[in-house]
Design an enzyme around this catalytic site. Sequence first.
Site, PDB file in Angstrom:
ATOM      1  N   HIS A 308       0.838  -1.204   0.000  1.00  0.00           N
ATOM      2  CA  HIS A 308       0.000   0.000   0.000  1.00  0.00           C
ATOM      3  C   HIS A 308       0.878   1.262   0.000  1.00  0.00           C
ATOM      4  CE1 HIS A 308      -3.470   2.484   1.022  1.00  0.00           C
ATOM      5  NE2 HIS A 308      -2.715   3.066   1.931  1.00  0.00           N
ATOM      6  N   TYR A 309       1.888   1.279   0.865  1.00  0.00           N
ATOM      7  CA  TYR A 309       2.784   2.426   0.905  1.00  0.00           C
ATOM      8  C   TYR A 309       3.686   2.471  -0.325  1.00  0.00           C
ATOM      9  CZ  TYR A 309       0.955   4.109   5.150  1.00  0.00           C
ATOM     10  OH  TYR A 309       0.080   4.637   6.054  1.00  0.00           O
ATOM     11  N   HIS A 310       3.929   1.301  -0.884  1.00  0.00           N
ATOM     12  CA  HIS A 310       4.660   1.252  -2.146  1.00  0.00           C
ATOM     13  C   HIS A 310       3.897   2.075  -3.195  1.00  0.00           C
ATOM     14  CE1 HIS A 310       7.368  -0.799  -5.068  1.00  0.00           C
ATOM     15  NE2 HIS A 310       6.364  -0.554  -5.882  1.00  0.00           N
ATOM     16  N   THR A 313       3.860   5.761  -2.453  1.00  0.00           N
ATOM     17  CA  THR A 313       5.142   6.383  -2.768  1.00  0.00           C
ATOM     18  C   THR A 313       5.272   6.626  -4.272  1.00  0.00           C
ATOM     19  OG1 THR A 313       6.061   5.228  -0.873  1.00  0.00           O
ATOM     20  CG2 THR A 313       7.627   6.197  -2.397  1.00  0.00           C
TER      21      THR A 313
END
Length: 677
Positions: A308-310, A313
């Site tokens: 998700h944070y990938h 980002t």
Amino acid sequence: MKHILITIAAALALVPTLGAQESTWKNTEPELKPEVFELLNLNAPGLASVKAAHQSGDDNAAAAALLDYYRNRKGICTPEIRNAKKVKINKEQQKWADEALEHKFFSHKGYQPSYFYGEDINWRYWPVQDNELRWQLHRHKWFMPMGLAYRTSGDEKYAVEWTKEYIDWIRKNPLVKIDKSEYEINADSQLKEDAENSRYAWRPLEVSHRLQDQCMQFQLFIDSPSFTPEFLTEFLVNYHRHADHISHNWSKQGNHLLFEAQRMLMAGSFFPEFKEAESWRKSGVDILNREVQKQVLPDGGHYELDPHYHLATIEIFYKALQIADLNGFANEFPKSYWDAVENMIMFYTDIMYPDYTNPCFSDAKITTKRVMLNNYKKWAQVFPDNQVIRYFATEGEQGTLPEHLSKGFLDSGFFVFRNGWGQDALQMVVKAGPAGEWHAQPDFGTFELWYNGKCLFQDSGSYVYEGKDPEIMEWRKWFRATSHHNTLVVNDQDVDKVDSKTILWEPEGDVQVLVTEHPSYKNLTHRRTVFFVDGKYFVIVDEAVGKMKGWVNLHYQMPKGDVPNSREDMHFHSNFEGESNFYLQCFCDDMEQMQMKKEKGWQSSDYQKKVQRIDASFKQKKESDDPVRFITVIYPKQKAGEENVTARFTDKGYSESGVSVEVKVGKNKKKKLSWKL
Ligand code: MG
């Protein structure tokens, strides 16, 4: 005075009690802020009449001229709103805008319906002590929808209300910081309360969120009669305070820092009239250029190891490129930056399932196909030559699939086994890498399995982050726990650290192999071997090696639904409708020594949402220095029901240099599986 009082005007505003009967909403009239003329470069093109009026001492006329300037300003826009006259609004945004008129503020998807914050708004109301709820209130997520509602309906009520809420927020959320030493002395004081509140209202991440969204609000409301010259000066002074606050309080690392950098870049681009605009923009570009090298691992993975944070980002890096492109400074980003962003997209393409959803590793939530299709379409514009991105952007109508099937990302520790790219594919994603940053979980060796249209072994997810409420922290602990993953745990303890070593990765051939090892505890190493056999099934060998003693539990989080099981032969199988089922059976050296345990498990694919399922484990007692070993066969199949499976070790016990087993799965041929260094 030891305390630092940053905003004086509003520090003394008393906080009203929620729902107080006598509440009349005061303090919402904008005032002319002459200091704005010191913050702007009045020599900038177009500001001559502002400068002249200000120098002649007529700040009212200067403010009016400034508003006139902004209403007629051309050539500056945001990626979100190219033309404020042509915006659309969706149902959800309309709902948030209308609720905001009643002071029901959409702060967090996990807390619905939205809470009422009082006739006379209480910005410190905290109905559930989850930090996210309080932080995110200060992102003002309903402000932009109010702008969209205003533009699409032409109804002035949205603009009237927005300006009032905007001013009210400034008055009641002063930026106050007290020295630690002074904190004790100031017990019970208003200052202390304000300082405490500032930790939420002025956390740099929230500040950056407002910094970004206020550009869009500015575009949407600027033509409204409610957007008066006085309001403009309040707006700009407040906006400047935001950017200035970030420039002195950057988050140290991670996605917060990235968000802040990208939004400072936006602030500098959208309001070039500020004296410091150029330095804001440049600080954003510099930080992004530096962080892209640090946060993106050489294989394209992001160092939080959270899909998700990938994605988030990628979105930040991509948006910065988009803003730069719109405003003519894309060349300030070197080729290495563009390459890193492209690598991140390719990484995602491999770990993603055929329905475009993602593994729920670490704190990930599930991103829908609709959102992902939009992402691929956006990415395809920036990387038009990349045929794989094009393939996914067009659902296969154009472009090409990657040439490989299985693929390992050794820096991030993501290993993907697959026999195809279509809906009917069999795909396993194993997570066995470095420790990762804050959002990563102690989940060495865990995996997810997709088969024929469905994810069968989904990670538990995260459910919540953290807060003051003990219940929130309990849930956080539960979802992060090593034992609530598909992996091996000793004495129910979370592993001490996550830092694995890839011993072997063979992604091609009939039998593909991953061997990975991990110093789970001070005196115990977990070695996991995954065999992917004939593109049809998986055999997992887990070995617990070392002096540590106690119960060794091998956990599997079962999918929700009808999953019968038997302690007789240590198996689970699914009885699902449709054609995505599985049979799982566990073996060891001495079956007499194995027990099965079933506990309550959960899966969460979004914040504050969870469904119940079975957390199954197979356990053996480790009473000596001898290693404890398991073989698990996972056989995905179309038909529900049982299967004939046998498996046994064919070596003489644990060896540092290899493993060999023999399995027979259904009607498939008996298979000898081994690796040797
Ligand atoms: Mg997890």
